[in-house]
Design an enzyme around this catalytic site. Structure first.
Site, mmCIF file in Angstrom:
data_model
loop_
_atom_site.group_PDB
_atom_site.id
_atom_site.type_symbol
_atom_site.label_atom_id
_atom_site.label_comp_id
_atom_site.label_asym_id
_atom_site.label_seq_id
_atom_site.Cartn_x
_atom_site.Cartn_y
_atom_site.Cartn_z
ATOM 1 C CG ASP A 1 -6.220 -5.967 7.486
ATOM 2 O OD1 ASP A 1 -5.606 -6.977 7.084
ATOM 3 O OD2 ASP A 1 -6.387 -4.960 6.766
ATOM 4 C CE LYS B 1 -2.011 -2.207 3.384
ATOM 5 N NZ LYS B 1 -2.855 -2.790 4.427
#
Ligand code: BGC
Length: 476
Positions: free
Chosen positions: A221, A185
């Site tokens: 996550d 990311k």
């Protein structure tokens, strides 16, 4: 004066009057999309055959990732998480959780007590300079936010167990150690790759020496989402993130987690959560048959070129930019906005992913959100046709993302071979896009035969981190 009858007047009330065009249900008529625009977008539309090929290749990659002998050639690494227990509702206590890896960094205090649950949380910004700075700066900032939060709640004298949701690929050798494989990311901090992230966090907390924290678990996550949903719904066995990044984890048989380190897990326990890291899928040409010029552009201009190809086709960090690239091409070919391109549309990153959701949220034939978004990037006085074309581009890009994620989930469901699996989902794309859920439900149903459902995670992965920490601290 004669009364002029409107169509349908004098008819019995239960007779439906066919109105011209699509004015039924107060829906407006939308202008058709010109052929040339459809042609430009053609490659972004996946056929069912292509989706099935994606499923096959992903399944092959998952098997390689799990296997001891073939793991090195695997792109989808399928990391062992050492999480073997799903929550059973008896978890109790106060837990801290950190959540790093999406757009925001969050610190949370979670109180678990049977089926009751309370959560206090605070969001802290991570400026881009920190995302691209040194690891020490990043972890000092995290420790500072944590200390401020704990002091705000006047808990600085308690030793609090903490679950650390760290949403990047980690090689784990237990619940409390994880070496960073690589940043993804928007992050690229120096000095962290190959290091144990828990040690880095502990060192930063020790440097401050003003709060007492016991880091009991580090997790992804996806794992947090699965745990959080499983707390409410016993059938939840897949965790999926469709947010800034994309990834999934699932419940695998312990015997298939070939790379788990003996002594660090309980062989008798039937299951182990596997963090697939499916964002990396496609890195060794496996997705080349569906890659478009727009995907290549995104990849070439990203901070991790050549990496996370599947993620770049699906997730929120890239979706708006994909749309912008298509729009720019249409303007350059004279097919949009009369061939005139405002400077904002030429700038990378200026078409946000949230615009896609907003534009697709307009009712058919209405363009209120669309005009607002276009005005924000300096495009005014647009025709309905322009708006309809913009909406079409958004829908093609978001639909492809939903279909790719569906192919991924269908492959996992087939691999698990179980019925009635609930998929816990979190992330801004799934949460805010008006059609993502429906598109995925439909497509997953077409691509495989097991019953399933998609469940939105209510509170992100915070509760999941607390649940993993709870189990780990009980063991201690
Ligand atoms: C990371 C994953 C994470 C996903 C969603 C990816 O870039 O590699 O670990 O789960 O983003 O946040």
């Amino acid at each position: 004066m004669d009364h002029i009858k409107s169509p349908g007047e004098n008819l019995p009330v239960n007779v439906i009057v066919r109105r011209p065009c699509c004015m039924k249900n107060k829906e407006m008529c939308a202008p058709p999309i010109p052929h040339e625009i459809r042609e430009t977008c053609k490659e972004l539309i996946l056929s069912e055959d292509q989706m099935r090929k994606i499923m096959e290749r992903l399944t092959d990659d998952i098997n390689k990732g799990l296997s001891k002998s073939r793991h090195d050639e695997a792109v989808v690494k399928c990391y062992t998480t050492y999480v073997q227990d799903l929550p059973n509702g008896t978890e109790k206590g106060n837990f801290l959780a950190l959540d790093l890896g999406g757009t925001n960094f969050r610190v949370l205090l979670i109180t678990l007590d049977g089926q009751n649950f309370d959560m206090k949380s605070k969001i802290y910004a991570i400026p881009q300079s920190l995302m691209l700075g040194t690891g020490t700066q990043l972890f000092d900032h995290i420790a500072q936010c944590l200390a401020l939060f704990v002091k705000d709640l006047n808990l600085q004298t308690e030793v609090l167990p903490l679950g650390f949701t760290f949403s990047f690929p980690l090689v784990q050798e237990g619940l409390t150690e994880g070496r960073l494989v690589r940043w993804t990311k928007g992050f690229n901090c120096s000095g962290v790759v190959d290091e144990d992230v828990v040690s880095l966090l502990e060192a930063a907390i020790a440097r401050r020496n003003d709060v007492k924290i016991d880091v009991c678990a580090i997790l992804n996550d996806t794992t947090g989402t699965l745990m959080s949903c499983a707390w409410k719904n016993k059938n939840c066995r897949i965790g999926l993130i469709l947010g800034t990044g994309s990834n999934a984890c699932y419940v695998e048989k312990t015997e298939n987690a070939e790379r788990a380190i003996p002594g660090k897990y309980v062989a008798e326990k039937p299951h182990m959560l596997i963090n697939m890291e499916w964002g990396a899928f496609g890195e060794r040409d496996t997705l080349d048959f569906v890659i478009t010029e727009f995907d290549k552009d995104i990849d070439d201009n990203s901070i991790h070129p050549g990496k996370q190809i599947f993620e770049k086709m699906i997730s929120g960090m890239y979706m708006g930019e994909l749309v912008r690239l298509v729009l720019e091409k249409l303007v350059n070919s004279g097919l949009l906005f009369g061939g005139k391109c405002p400077s904002e549309l030429r700038k990378r990153g200026k078409f946000f992913t949230k615009y896609v959701s907003e534009i697709e949220n307009d009712p058919k034939g209405k363009y209120t959100n669309c005009r607002e978004v276009l005005a924000e990037i300096g495009i005014r006085n647009v025709t309905d046709q322009d708006c309809e074309n913009v909406r079409y581009v958004c829908s093609v890009v978001s639909r492809r993302a939903a279909h790719l994620a569906s192919a991924g989930i269908a492959a996992v469901l087939n691999k698990m071979g179980e019925d009635n699996v609930t998929v816990g989902v979190d992330g801004s794309v799934y949460r805010f896009h008006p059609h993502f859920h429906d598109l995925m439900t439909e497509k997953i149903g077409q691509l495989q035969n097991h019953k399933f459902d998609l469940m939105l995670s209510e509170d992100g992965s915070g509760r999941g981190a607390a649940l993993v920490a709870a189990v780990a601290s009980q063991k201690r």
